[in-house]
Design an enzyme around this catalytic site. Structure first.
Site, PDB file in Angstrom:
ATOM      1  CD  GLU A  16      -1.602  -2.261   1.862  1.00  0.00           C
ATOM      2  OE1 GLU A  16      -2.268  -3.140   2.116  1.00  0.00           O
ATOM      3  OE2 GLU A  16      -0.394  -2.716   2.055  1.00  0.00           O
ATOM      4  CE  LYS A  18       5.338  -0.912  -6.819  1.00  0.00           C
ATOM      5  NZ  LYS A  18       6.487  -0.372  -7.254  1.00  0.00           N
ATOM      6  CB  ILE A 432      21.930  -2.151 -17.808  1.00  0.00           C
ATOM      7  CG1 ILE A 432      22.843  -1.108 -17.859  1.00  0.00           C
ATOM      8  CG2 ILE A 432      22.235  -3.314 -16.683  1.00  0.00           C
ATOM      9  CD1 ILE A 432      24.427  -1.358 -17.888  1.00  0.00           C
ATOM     10  CB  SER A 434      15.010  -4.287 -18.256  1.00  0.00           C
ATOM     11  OG  SER A 434      15.521  -3.322 -17.314  1.00  0.00           O
ATOM     12  CD  GLU A 485      16.142  -7.884 -19.196  1.00  0.00           C
ATOM     13  OE1 GLU A 485      15.770  -7.927 -18.128  1.00  0.00           O
ATOM     14  OE2 GLU A 485      17.391  -7.883 -19.421  1.00  0.00           O
ATOM     15  NE  ARG A 516      13.310  -2.880  -8.408  1.00  0.00           N
ATOM     16  CZ  ARG A 516      12.911  -3.951  -9.304  1.00  0.00           C
ATOM     17  NH1 ARG A 516      11.657  -4.079  -9.495  1.00  0.00           N
ATOM     18  NH2 ARG A 516      13.824  -4.757  -9.611  1.00  0.00           N
ATOM     19  CG  ASP A 600      22.747  -8.524 -15.385  1.00  0.00           C
ATOM     20  OD1 ASP A 600      23.694  -7.824 -16.201  1.00  0.00           O
ATOM     21  OD2 ASP A 600      21.445  -8.080 -15.623  1.00  0.00           O
ATOM     22  CG  HIS A 696      17.892   3.764  -9.569  1.00  0.00           C
ATOM     23  ND1 HIS A 696      19.428   3.499 -10.078  1.00  0.00           N
ATOM     24  CD2 HIS A 696      17.638   2.400  -9.319  1.00  0.00           C
ATOM     25  CE1 HIS A 696      19.510   2.262 -10.031  1.00  0.00           C
ATOM     26  NE2 HIS A 696      18.571   1.517  -9.514  1.00  0.00           N
TER      27      HIS A 696
END
Length: 756
Positions: A16, A18, A432, A434, A485, A516, A600, A696
């Site tokens: 909730e 997030k 990288i 995705s 991806e 996240r 990775d 980010h």
């Protein structure tokens, strides 16, 4: 016996928090709505613990983003660039966490690093020459009073002064000792404020004490706490440690006037030995961390009660505690509908660990504990064999020899062969892995899982997305492409779902940073691969372009470290099992015509012991070979990449070079690319992509900004060794900001190339 919880998950039963914060970021929720949801979550979390009869319940363990950031704001450690934006308090807080780009200005976020040996990330406090460290905030006091109004007495939790200072970024040339006097005054004010509002117990977290300390660190610790505790009035102070033992300073800690000390008996290898050797003051309480706060396997009551018996032989005043905050495990098993009864019997998430604490508290000290139903039910799990054994895989691991970890020819020869084979330009550009997971991508996956569309429809959608992604990358001008991806939910869960030996949850989310969250798979049994996992989509993507398309895999160490690992076999055996499975996938990709394969190891550093003396024997001696096992059979012309996330790699940079990858990309942009000096000093042989902008943060870097970063990199790294890429995958970002950022990345690279 009384019970305690160091900290509780803050994200809520169904994430909730997030969704509320992301709604606020998008403008869909007002600040008042966000604050109301946060208040309701805190109430629920406190009531969960009260109903489980936990005696010492924490407050101020809630955070909108990160507890270290909360502490920095509490103490006015707010860099000028954020204050100059003139934003409201909450928005200034989020600007520090995420960066800000808007009408008020354009600023980067604070640096972000891994929280000790976990997958949680903290924001690095930044002390400037003009910073005035002092108590200015009200959050911990308000949240204590908030719980008090609900009839719940809590122990407020705060990050300790030594940990805060040692984790902070300081002005160049300064030592944290410079700030001891001002930090003492700030914490004296904190204790005074808690005393004034009637707090009975205060928990001060000092996890830094479980790391290697210098004599100066210990001297500073004693100075700080002698001063802070001198006038604590009626306030009881609990010094809480976790993630290991305090062997460097045990005697100093127990001789300070704390009212209680929290020690970790799960990860603290020497904790019991220290207790038995040096004793424990009889006027203090010992908060014994015996319930694992980082893993989800059920506690073995027989072993824990025996351990508590040894502890009580030294001191009578024992509180049954978690080993660390329950932030690191999912919220509750009650949300899981697909796990079997046989499986759930072995698991405990945060809510269930409350029950374990309560039962252990009830059982301990009773002469007939073994006759209680809770004890007998628990022990049935540990007296029967669990399904999941694969003897053939165990024999393969046992048969591995030194040759299985060596790739030939050596790096220098491979590098020359690959440059000839791939014919890439100087400063090759790539991403990288995705690309944005937009709502239609998530919906397609959800419909397939629910059976609303068939495999053919699901695959057709993904193929179209891949085709669009390849076209976009070619239009932007990237040199080495990825397929995006779109079929993957999570970089570990996706592979775990295709390997034998894993168990998966539906809603067992754990916070990684900010909003996240990740859903770690559970390693249930021996690991093996039955069929190719990634080949079909990778081969399709490569068929659409003449440029190389990277095959994208997750490495064995990261799969282990980002899963809940088994406790019945060694990490080494478990990671080698995973390594053998991923090695088969690598060879299948190569056979399908994939010339660049990225494996990775984002989480390489996470299980690195906090004590340097243990690095090799307990971790690196098997973690580095596990990666080499995966790629050792590929052809010399096949280029092996890897990627690593936020961590301090300085001390293990030579071991990272020993991974023997051909190219390594790092998440280094938030740390102002400090890593490049370390690479240069250690004559790093592997080609590198340090990351030229921070994914980010929602801000879009300009061409000039990226160009300056590239020029800075070229001053330290030979142009033949440098790759240009974002610092991490683009899954969580929006399409518009990703496309704009990549266009600027390629343009900046082309500008620099033209001048070389």
């Amino acid at each position: 016996m009384t019970t305690s919880v160091i900290g509780y998950p803050r994200i809520g039963k169904l994430r909730e928090l997030k969704f509320a914060i992301e709604g606020y970021f998008k403008g869909d929720k007002s600040q008042n709505e966000l604050l109301e949801i946060a208040q309701l979550l805190r109430k629920t979390h406190w009531q969960d613990q009260k109903q489980a009869h936990i005696n010492y319940i924490s407050s101020n363990d809630f955070s909108f983003y990160d507890a270290v950031l909360d502490t920095a704001c509490l103490l006015n450690i707010i860099p000028a660039r954020y204050q100059q934006l003139g934003l409201p308090e909450l928005d200034e807080y989020f600007a520090m966490a995420r960066g800000y780009q808007g009408e008020k200005g354009d600023v980067h976020a604070l640096a972000m690093k891994k929280w000790f040996n976990t997958n949680y990330h903290y924001l690095v406090p930044e002390i400037e020459a003009t910073t005035e460290i002092k108590l200015v905030g009200k959050k911990p006091f308000n949240e204590y009073l908030e719980a008090k109004q609900l009839g719940i007495e809590t122990k407020p939790v705060i990050i300790g002064p030594l940990t805060l200072l040692k984790l902070a970024k300081l002005p160049k040339g300064q030592n944290y000792s410079t700030y001891i006097d001002v930090i003492i005054k700030a914490y004296q004010d904190i204790l005074q404020q808690f005393a004034q509002i009637g707090v009975t117990w205060l928990q001060i977290d000092e996890p830094i004490l479980v790391t290697d300390l210098t004599s100066q660190d210990i001297e500073n610790f004693e100075k700080i706490y002698h001063a802070i505790l001198a006038n604590k009035q009626q306030l009881n102070v609990l010094l809480q440690t976790y993630f290991g033992d305090i062997r460097d300073c045990y005697q100093q800690v127990v001789n300070l006037p704390f009212d209680a000390i929290g020690l970790d008996f799960v990860e603290g290898k020497l904790t019991l030995e220290l207790l038995e050797k040096y004793g424990f003051p009889q006027d203090k309480q010992l908060f014994a961390g015996v319930v694992n706060g980082k893993n989800i396997w059920r506690n073995n009551y027989a072993k824990t009660l025996a351990l508590l018996g040894k502890i009580k032989a030294v001191t009578q005043k024992v509180v049954v505690n978690t080993s660390c905050s329950l932030l690191h495990v999912p919220y509750t098993l009650k949300n899981e509908t697909k796990l079997t009864i046989a499986q759930t019997a072995y698991f405990t998430f945060a809510q269930e660990k409350l029950q374990e604490l309560a039962e252990l508290g009830q059982l301990f000290g009773q002469n007939d504990a073994q006759q209680h139903e809770a004890y007998k039910s628990n022990q049935t799990l540990f007296t029967r064999e669990r399904e999941g054994t694969n003897q053939a895989i165990r024999e393969k691991v046992a048969a591995l020899t030194q040759e299985d970890f060596v790739r030939l020819p050596a790096f220098a020869e491979r590098e020359s062969i690959q440059k000839q084979a791939l014919q890439l330009p100087v400063l090759p550009t790539t991403t990288i892995g995705s690309f944005p997971q937009t709502s239609d991508v998530r919906l397609n996956r959800a419909k397939f899982k629910k059976g609303e569309i068939n495999l053919e429809q699901y695959t057709a959608f993904n193929r179209q997305k891949i085709a669009d992604c390849i076209t976009l990358q070619e239009e932007i001008g990237l040199d080495v492409l990825v397929h995006g991806e779109f079929e993957r939910n999570d970089m570990v869960e996706y592979f775990g779902e295709s390997l034998n030996g894993f168990v998966f949850t539906e809603k067992a989310w754990v916070q990684s940073y900010g909003t996240r969250c990740v859903k770690p798979p559970i390693i249930w049994g021996d690991i093996s691969r039955s069929k190719p996992i990634t080949v079909e989509y990778s081969q399709y993507a490569q068929s659409l372009t003449k440029k190389p398309v990277k095959g994208m895999l997750t490495g064995p160490v990261t799969i282990l470290n980002w899963s809940f690992p088994r406790e019945d076999i060694s990490y080494k055996d478990s990671v080698f099992q995973i390594g053998l499975a991923i090695a088969d996938e690598v060879l299948d990709l190569e056979a399908a015509g994939i010339k660049v394969i990225q494996i990775d190891e984002a989480a390489l550093k996470e299980k690195l012991p906090l004590r340097k003396a243990d690095w090799h024997s307990e971790y690196l001696d098997w973690a580095i070979p596990a990666f080499r096992l995966v790629h050792r059979k590929v052809k010399p012309e096949t280029q092996i990449h890897t990627h690593m996330c936020y961590s301090e790699f300085d001390d293990i940079i030579k071991e990272i070079d020993d991974l023997d990858a051909d190219v390594i990309s790092f998440e280094a942009s938030r740390s102002n690319l400090a890593l490049i000096d370390v690479l240069k000093a250690n004559h790093f042989k592997t080609e590198v992509g340090p990351g030229v902008y921070d994914i980010h943060s929602p801000r879009v870097p300009s061409v000039d900004e990226i160009r300056q970063v590239i020029e800075k990199l070229l001053a330290k790294i030979d142009k033949s060794k440098l790759w240009i890429n974002p610092d991490c995958g683009l899954k969580t970002r929006g399409e518009s900001e990703v496309f704009a950022s990549l266009i600027n990345l390629v343009k900046a690279t082309q500008d620099v190339r033209s001048e070389l």
